[in-house]
Design an enzyme around this catalytic site. Structure first.
Site, PDB file in Angstrom:
ATOM      1  N   CYS A   1      -4.191  16.010  -8.964  1.00  0.00           N
ATOM      2  CA  CYS A   1      -5.430  16.778  -8.990  1.00  0.00           C
ATOM      3  C   CYS A   1      -6.583  15.922  -9.533  1.00  0.00           C
ATOM      4  O   CYS A   1      -6.366  14.971 -10.273  1.00  0.00           O
ATOM      5  CB  CYS A   1      -5.351  18.025  -9.855  1.00  0.00           C
ATOM      6  SG  CYS A   1      -3.887  19.018  -9.542  1.00  0.00           S
TER       7      CYS A   1
ATOM      8  N   ARG B   1      -6.858  12.528  -4.863  1.00  0.00           N
ATOM      9  CA  ARG B   1      -5.887  12.974  -5.857  1.00  0.00           C
ATOM     10  C   ARG B   1      -5.195  14.272  -5.452  1.00  0.00           C
ATOM     11  O   ARG B   1      -4.325  14.757  -6.176  1.00  0.00           O
ATOM     12  CB  ARG B   1      -6.579  13.163  -7.208  1.00  0.00           C
ATOM     13  CG  ARG B   1      -7.296  11.925  -7.695  1.00  0.00           C
ATOM     14  CD  ARG B   1      -8.022  12.206  -8.977  1.00  0.00           C
ATOM     15  NE  ARG B   1      -7.111  12.302 -10.081  1.00  0.00           N
ATOM     16  CZ  ARG B   1      -6.713  11.292 -10.829  1.00  0.00           C
ATOM     17  NH1 ARG B   1      -7.168  10.093 -10.583  1.00  0.00           N
ATOM     18  NH2 ARG B   1      -5.879  11.466 -11.812  1.00  0.00           N
TER      19      ARG B   1
ATOM     20  N   TRP C   1      -3.492  19.209  -6.160  1.00  0.00           N
ATOM     21  CA  TRP C   1      -2.235  18.846  -5.514  1.00  0.00           C
ATOM     22  C   TRP C   1      -1.194  19.722  -6.193  1.00  0.00           C
ATOM     23  O   TRP C   1      -0.925  19.574  -7.382  1.00  0.00           O
ATOM     24  CB  TRP C   1      -1.916  17.366  -5.711  1.00  0.00           C
ATOM     25  CG  TRP C   1      -0.699  16.927  -4.984  1.00  0.00           C
ATOM     26  CD1 TRP C   1      -0.604  16.646  -3.651  1.00  0.00           C
ATOM     27  CD2 TRP C   1       0.599  16.702  -5.541  1.00  0.00           C
ATOM     28  NE1 TRP C   1       0.681  16.271  -3.351  1.00  0.00           N
ATOM     29  CE2 TRP C   1       1.445  16.299  -4.481  1.00  0.00           C
ATOM     30  CE3 TRP C   1       1.141  16.810  -6.814  1.00  0.00           C
ATOM     31  CZ2 TRP C   1       2.791  15.998  -4.666  1.00  0.00           C
ATOM     32  CZ3 TRP C   1       2.479  16.520  -7.004  1.00  0.00           C
ATOM     33  CH2 TRP C   1       3.294  16.113  -5.927  1.00  0.00           C
TER      34      TRP C   1
ATOM     35  N   ASN D   1      -5.437  18.554 -14.748  1.00  0.00           N
ATOM     36  CA  ASN D   1      -4.679  17.587 -13.951  1.00  0.00           C
ATOM     37  C   ASN D   1      -3.443  17.239 -14.765  1.00  0.00           C
ATOM     38  O   ASN D   1      -3.571  16.858 -15.925  1.00  0.00           O
ATOM     39  CB  ASN D   1      -5.555  16.348 -13.707  1.00  0.00           C
ATOM     40  CG  ASN D   1      -4.755  15.145 -13.266  1.00  0.00           C
ATOM     41  OD1 ASN D   1      -3.727  15.292 -12.597  1.00  0.00           O
ATOM     42  ND2 ASN D   1      -5.199  13.960 -13.627  1.00  0.00           N
ATOM     43  N   GLY D   2      -2.254  17.382 -14.158  1.00  0.00           N
ATOM     44  CA  GLY D   2      -1.022  17.056 -14.880  1.00  0.00           C
ATOM     45  C   GLY D   2      -0.048  18.226 -14.852  1.00  0.00           C
ATOM     46  O   GLY D   2      -0.164  19.111 -14.003  1.00  0.00           O
TER      47      GLY D   2
ATOM     48  N   GLU E   1       9.506   0.007   4.365  1.00  0.00           N
ATOM     49  CA  GLU E   1       8.077   0.348   4.398  1.00  0.00           C
ATOM     50  C   GLU E   1       7.698   0.955   5.757  1.00  0.00           C
ATOM     51  O   GLU E   1       6.934   1.928   5.826  1.00  0.00           O
ATOM     52  CB  GLU E   1       7.246  -0.912   4.100  1.00  0.00           C
ATOM     53  CG  GLU E   1       5.763  -0.839   4.382  1.00  0.00           C
ATOM     54  CD  GLU E   1       5.001   0.198   3.555  1.00  0.00           C
ATOM     55  OE1 GLU E   1       5.614   0.888   2.741  1.00  0.00           O
ATOM     56  OE2 GLU E   1       3.786   0.324   3.783  1.00  0.00           O
TER      57      GLU E   1
ATOM     58  N   LYS F   1       6.125   4.611   6.191  1.00  0.00           N
ATOM     59  CA  LYS F   1       4.816   4.793   6.810  1.00  0.00           C
ATOM     60  C   LYS F   1       4.900   5.794   7.956  1.00  0.00           C
ATOM     61  O   LYS F   1       4.079   6.682   8.087  1.00  0.00           O
ATOM     62  CB  LYS F   1       4.349   3.426   7.325  1.00  0.00           C
ATOM     63  CG  LYS F   1       2.901   3.167   7.306  1.00  0.00           C
ATOM     64  CD  LYS F   1       2.367   2.543   6.048  1.00  0.00           C
ATOM     65  CE  LYS F   1       2.607   3.357   4.833  1.00  0.00           C
ATOM     66  NZ  LYS F   1       2.272   2.666   3.596  1.00  0.00           N
TER      67      LYS F   1
ATOM     68  N   GLU G   1       5.604   9.475   6.635  1.00  0.00           N
ATOM     69  CA  GLU G   1       4.574  10.164   5.846  1.00  0.00           C
ATOM     70  C   GLU G   1       3.372  10.582   6.675  1.00  0.00           C
ATOM     71  O   GLU G   1       2.723  11.572   6.346  1.00  0.00           O
ATOM     72  CB  GLU G   1       4.126   9.333   4.643  1.00  0.00           C
ATOM     73  CG  GLU G   1       3.304   8.120   4.953  1.00  0.00           C
ATOM     74  CD  GLU G   1       2.894   7.345   3.698  1.00  0.00           C
ATOM     75  OE1 GLU G   1       2.611   7.981   2.684  1.00  0.00           O
ATOM     76  OE2 GLU G   1       2.857   6.113   3.765  1.00  0.00           O
TER      77      GLU G   1
ATOM     78  N   HIS H   1      27.906   0.187   8.400  1.00  0.00           N
ATOM     79  CA  HIS H   1      28.588   0.904   7.314  1.00  0.00           C
ATOM     80  C   HIS H   1      28.219   2.380   7.272  1.00  0.00           C
ATOM     81  O   HIS H   1      28.371   3.028   6.246  1.00  0.00           O
ATOM     82  CB  HIS H   1      28.281   0.241   5.971  1.00  0.00           C
ATOM     83  CG  HIS H   1      28.750  -1.176   5.905  1.00  0.00           C
ATOM     84  ND1 HIS H   1      30.086  -1.517   5.877  1.00  0.00           N
ATOM     85  CD2 HIS H   1      28.058  -2.343   5.939  1.00  0.00           C
ATOM     86  CE1 HIS H   1      30.196  -2.836   5.858  1.00  0.00           C
ATOM     87  NE2 HIS H   1      28.979  -3.360   5.904  1.00  0.00           N
TER      88      HIS H   1
ATOM     89  N   LYS I   1      -3.244  10.665  -2.812  1.00  0.00           N
ATOM     90  CA  LYS I   1      -3.380   9.212  -2.913  1.00  0.00           C
ATOM     91  C   LYS I   1      -2.974   8.700  -4.289  1.00  0.00           C
ATOM     92  O   LYS I   1      -2.486   7.595  -4.421  1.00  0.00           O
ATOM     93  CB  LYS I   1      -4.840   8.844  -2.618  1.00  0.00           C
ATOM     94  CG  LYS I   1      -5.129   7.377  -2.566  1.00  0.00           C
ATOM     95  CD  LYS I   1      -4.559   6.748  -1.330  1.00  0.00           C
ATOM     96  CE  LYS I   1      -4.737   5.254  -1.282  1.00  0.00           C
ATOM     97  NZ  LYS I   1      -3.694   4.627  -0.445  1.00  0.00           N
TER      98      LYS I   1
HETATM   99  C1  F6R Z   1       2.764   5.198   0.835  1.00  0.00           C
HETATM  100  C2  F6R Z   1       2.020   5.282  -0.387  1.00  0.00           C
HETATM  101  C3  F6R Z   1       2.736   5.624  -1.643  1.00  0.00           C
HETATM  102  C4  F6R Z   1       2.212   4.762  -2.806  1.00  0.00           C
HETATM  103  C5  F6R Z   1       2.861   5.203  -4.117  1.00  0.00           C
HETATM  104  C6  F6R Z   1       2.417   4.356  -5.286  1.00  0.00           C
HETATM  105  O1  F6R Z   1       1.959   4.845   1.902  1.00  0.00           O
HETATM  106  O2  F6R Z   1       0.842   5.094  -0.398  1.00  0.00           O
HETATM  107  O3  F6R Z   1       4.109   5.467  -1.499  1.00  0.00           O
HETATM  108  O4  F6R Z   1       2.484   3.430  -2.532  1.00  0.00           O
HETATM  109  O5  F6R Z   1       2.534   6.549  -4.373  1.00  0.00           O
HETATM  110  O6  F6R Z   1       1.048   4.449  -5.493  1.00  0.00           O
HETATM  111  P1  F6R Z   1       0.270   3.366  -6.336  1.00  0.00           P
HETATM  112  O7  F6R Z   1       0.360   2.090  -5.604  1.00  0.00           O
HETATM  113  O8  F6R Z   1      -1.120   3.897  -6.435  1.00  0.00           O
HETATM  114  O9  F6R Z   1       0.955   3.284  -7.663  1.00  0.00           O
END
Ligand code: F6R
Length: 608
Positions: free
Chosen positions: A2, A27, A74, A98-99, A480, A484, A487, A503, A603
């Site tokens: 948030c 956020r 969030w 927030n939290g 990764e 990607k 998500e 396996h 984010k």
């Molecule tokens: C995936 C993504 C998340 C962040 C993760 C860590 O695309 O963006 O998996 O990598 O939440 O976030 P940071 O790098 O801000 O600690």
């Protein structure tokens, strides 16, 4: 997570609150709301979903108060409905949070027993009722907050507004970030300096346990013991302009395309291009020869950058490396050795689990290095040494350019470690730095394959599941790639070490299963080709990402072969990240998802 904001303004603040919330949407974006003091009343406007819904609500039913708080959510406790949206309010107090308040159940039971009636399913509302209970007992707002804070367990940043107190706002922080913005006859609170940048660049960051009593002219900060605390006031440097998408359809597309430039900028900060030597921006306060083991910790994409770096440190510096996702390191009570090195990697620098891992490592007496993209973040401020990535603001929720910049920093650090430990000679250093210098150009060349990927995405979008395979440093890249894709397109995807296929996961393979194989022509290429044969023999549709030599040596039929530029094999993940990101992006576009703000995500993940 948030985002929160508070304004003690000279004029109506609702519009400014929304402007600030736009900058905090990274956020969370499940719901949003504002509360202002309208004369002697507390008034709220809240709406489910994105901020545009709140804006519509406000334009139909405006607020004119000069003192207000705002929130973008969030969801943690309770669905993203309007009744769970912040601000939460009682008769005399409105709050944004927030939290997570971990002991909210017991507090709620206690408050309900004393007659409080709750209007939401959130953990946050208990804070409003707790403060209200003290106000009803005759406490001043300041004393009511002071009495309430020690009862809260968990992580929080809070902003409080009080009915009948037009020149007062209280903020508190424990675990989650909170900054004070100093204006001219105005005061602000915000989750970060970016949120406040349109109004002021003069910022004071609260420290953990601090709380602040603000009026339009002064902010008095108290520490967790109730003593007046003096915290440094800084010029933030955060831009007051909202970053725009330029001509791109999504921020993610723009950020993928920016990589040539930002990886180049990051490179320029870490190497001496002329001498082909590593030139770290800061002197490290330790010698790699004294480090027995490196512990790398991060979350999500940043953890995959760490995973790639593990291979580099082991190979180039012959150093043992442990890589953990941050949420695990702390609770498994990993035995870390005093004097060793902990590296945390984070784009936002605010990820709660990563921050907790950093603190855990510090408490065990390790040297701490953080690789962060936001230099003013909590992780940056709390680590011994900060190695910045120069990716610029990353707005798309799916991390792209931060990842390749993290890789660049980690590559430079691994070479520096190898050199200091005598594992790499001057010639080796120049060779590897020479290879790094090539990377921005190679990224530009990799971006040129976008039209091919766009077509391929039409096929991938028809799939219900996708496998990604890779060996060596291509293994974390497979992880990764899968992250990607899932998500942003919501297609189920898994990444595996190619050798692990047999396996278990091989049972999944049939004609409907695309298998993305990341296989530059390197020393493990032939092994990966054998794994591809196993997929092909079971009818799987292979999408091979390789170079020209790999494409000619691969003896397996593929649905598509994506040919990337030839390059030396050590640093391929920085270039192979491009098709991986583009494939996820274009598949999501075909699927019609909200690419920049995919469902359920945020984010910056500031809760455990
Ligand atoms: C995936 C993504 C998340 C962040 C993760 C860590 O695309 O963006 O998996 O990598 O939440 O976030 P940071 O790098 O801000 O600690």
């Amino acid at each position: 997570m948030c985002g929160i904001v508070g304004i003690l303004g000279r004029g109506p603040v609702a519009e400014q609150l929304v402007e600030s919330l736009k900058r905090l949407e990274y956020r969370g974006y499940d719901s949003a709301g504002v509360a202002t003091l309208e004369g002697d009343h507390l008034e709220r406007r809240r709406a489910e979903g994105k901020l545009k819904n709140l804006e519509a609500r406000l334009s139909g039913d405006p607020l004119s108060g000069h003192t207000g708080i705002g929130h973008t959510r969030w969801a943690t406790h309770g669905k993203p409905t309007e009744s769970n949206a912040h601000p939460h309010a009682t008769d005399n107090v409105a709050i944004v949070h927030n939290g997570i308040i971990e002991n909210f159940r017991e507090l709620r039971a206690e408050l309900e027993q004393n007659g409080a009636s709750f209007a939401s399913e959130t953990d946050t509302e208990v804070v409003a009722h707790l403060v209200e209970s003290h106000l009803k007992n005759g406490y001043s707002p300041q004393d009511a907050v002071k009495a309430s804070l020690p009862r809260l367990r968990g992580a929080f940043a809070l902003a409080f507004l009080f009915k009948g107190h037009n020149d007062l706002m209280i903020g508190a922080r424990k675990g989650s970030p909170l900054a004070i913005g100093h204006g001219d006859g105005e005061m602000y609170l915000g989750s970060d300096a970016i949120a406040l940048a349109p109004f002021t660049d003069t910022i004071t960051y609260l420290e953990d346990g601090d709380w602040v009593v603000l009026t339009r002219t002064i902010g008095v900060i108290y520490d967790s013991n109730g003593a007046v605390a003096h915290r440094e006031t800084l010029k933030s440097g955060a831009s007051s302009f909202l970053v725009d998408r330029a001509n791109y359809r999504h921020f993610m597309a723009k950020e993928i395309h920016e990589q040539t430039e930002v990886v180049g900028q990051t490179l320029a900060r870490y190497v001496d291009m002329t001498a082909k030597r590593i030139a770290l921006p800061f002197e490290l306060p330790f010698d790699f020869n004294d480090i027995g083991r490196i512990s790398i910790t991060a979350c999500g994409t940043a953890s995959y950058a760490g995973h790639v770096a593990k291979y580099w440190f082991e190979r180039l510096a012959r150093m043992p490396v442990e890589i953990d996702v941050a949420s695990e390191l702390r609770y498994r009570e990993a035995p870390l050795r005093k004097g060793d090195l902990a590296i945390v990697i984070s784009q936002s620098g605010e990820t709660a689990d990563t921050l907790a891992a950093l603190r855990y490592a510090k408490a065990q007496g390790l040297h701490t290095v953080s690789v962060v993209n936001v230099p003013t973040s909590t992780i940056a401020r709390e680590s011994e040494t900060v190695l910045p990535t120069l990716a610029g603001p990353e707005i798309g929720v799916a991390s792209t350019k931060a990842f390749t910049c993290q890789l660049m920093v980690m590559a430079a650090l691994a070479i520096a470690a190898g050199k200091e430990r005598g594992e790499l000679s001057d010639i080796d250093e120049m060779k590897f730095v020479g290879e790094l210098i090539e990377v921005p150009r190679l990224i530009a060349a990799a971006l040129a394959i976008e039209p091919q990927i766009e077509k391929l995405a039409l096929d991938i979008a028809k799939s219900s599941a996708v496998l990604y395979l890779g060996r060596g440093t291509s293994f974390p890249l497979a992880l990764e790639g899968a992250l990607k894709l899932k998500e942003i397109s919501y297609i189920h995807a898994e990444g595996y070490a190619a050798g692990e296929l047999k396996h278990g996961p091989i049972a999944l393979i049939d004609e409907s299963m695309p298998v993305v194989v990341i296989a530059p022509y390197d020393r493990v290429f032939e092994k990966t080709v054998s794994n591809m044969q196993e997929v092909a023999a079971r009818g799987g549709n292979i999408i091979l990402m390789t170079d020209a030599t790999g494409a000619s040596e691969a003896t397996v039929d593929s649905l598509a072969t994506i040919v990337l530029p030839d390059m030396a094999s050590t640093f391929t993940p920085m270039v192979y990240a491009i098709p991986v990101q583009l494939l996820a992006y274009h598949t999501a576009v075909v699927m019609g998802t909200d690419v920049d703000q995919p469902r359920n995500l945020a984010k910056s993940v500031t809760v455990e």
